[in-house]
Write an enzyme that holds these catalytic residues in place. Sequence first.
Site, PDB file in Angstrom:
ATOM      1  N   TRP A  65     -12.741 -10.358   8.314  1.00 20.46           N
ATOM      2  CA  TRP A  65     -12.425 -10.952   9.612  1.00 20.46           C
ATOM      3  C   TRP A  65     -11.884 -12.346   9.408  1.00 20.46           C
ATOM      4  CZ3 TRP A  65     -16.428  -8.157   8.066  1.00 20.46           C
ATOM      5  CH2 TRP A  65     -16.522  -6.862   8.638  1.00 20.46           C
ATOM      6  N   HIS A  92       0.477   4.079  -2.719  1.00 20.06           N
ATOM      7  CA  HIS A  92       0.092   5.457  -2.362  1.00 20.06           C
ATOM      8  C   HIS A  92       1.164   6.478  -2.707  1.00 20.06           C
ATOM      9  CE1 HIS A  92      -3.703   5.264   0.342  1.00 20.06           C
ATOM     10  NE2 HIS A  92      -3.834   4.554  -0.762  1.00 20.06           N
ATOM     11  N   ARG A 150       0.824  -1.201   0.000  1.00 26.04           N
ATOM     12  CA  ARG A 150       0.000   0.000   0.000  1.00 26.04           C
ATOM     13  C   ARG A 150       0.866   1.262   0.000  1.00 26.04           C
ATOM     14  NH1 ARG A 150      -4.472   2.951   3.483  1.00 26.04           N
ATOM     15  NH2 ARG A 150      -5.898   3.376   1.737  1.00 26.04           N
TER      16      ARG A 150
END
Length: 290
Positions: free
Chosen positions: A188, A49, A45
Amino acid sequence: IVHIAAINKDRTIDDYQRIYNKIAEKIREDDEYDGYIGYGPVLVRLGWHSSGTYNKENNSGGSYGGTYRFKLENSDPSNNGLQNAAQFLDPIYKEFNWISHGDLYTLGAVCAIQEAQGPKIKWRPGRVDLPESATPENGRLPDAVNGADYVRKFYARLRMNDREAVALTGAHCLGRTHLKNSGFDGPWGAASSSFTNEFFINLLNEQWKLQKNAAGNKQYDSPKGYMMLETDYALIQDPIYLKIVKEYANNEASFFKDFASSFQKLLENGIDYPKGAPEYIFKTLDDQDM
Ligand code: HEM
Ligand SMILES: CCOC(=O)c1cnc2ccccc2c1N
């Protein structure tokens, strides 16, 4: 704005493979992070980004200047949580401070994908640390509560077509959302640290229900504990995207091939590479029997 890759003739693939190996060994070592998901996903990430601020209209933003290291960019709410990836890379930078921050952030992401059994990603060095004044303003990274038209328009700013947009979003097979970072929650138990086409299979096979999460933000949840952002779910609402999602769900090799080319393009947006600029494909630790 023009950013020319600076070729450092003193550095060879061995120098960069040494940094790759240091990152890969540290990913293996620091395995407890985020409930034993590990640092792979958040490193991916960070690489995304630091590149995703690119704007093709004026060739601004992108990975070249390593401006994520400046407060303006690393305190962008869109970057909440990436501090963990930056802290992970700190000791690596201290040991190999001849590398630029842009090269380090993108190399870290390539390493994380390959060590997660993803495709080999070609990587070219040459990004150059720019001064703080080169830092792009906040707000260039995408919001998660939008539909297909927004997704298509957002990726167009990064010069990505529909296939590239769907392929890149497939990186959401990795890691998870965190309420404290983005206001989204889950999946989850199912969060994974292996790079596969599972994201596309989930999109097609799970029963999705749009509901508000604990932070009051809308997301799609499935009975088995999976989740999708609205921008994820958009990929099965739009007929053109849906066709590509089905292709990748049924053909992991096709997803891997398109992801590898799209991710390299994402990481290199805004950079002019001189003819003959070196391009590397790093060996994984497994390739080196390490
Ligand atoms: C419309 C485009 C996108 C949106 C709106 C989006 C949004 C998000 C959000 C909200 C999170 C949760 C962050 C957190 O709470 O920690 C996330 C996580 C993540 N995103 Fe995306 N994303 C997009 C595209 C991408 C792309 C192109 C990549 C890479 C190629 C990517 C890779 C990841 C990864 C690996 C994570 C997990 C991070 C972790 O587990 O810490 N995303 N994304
Ligand atoms: C393969 C099981 O993971 C998923 O289906 C999934 C879906 N969307 C995500 C969006 C952001 C971060 C992680 C995400 C994620 N792990």
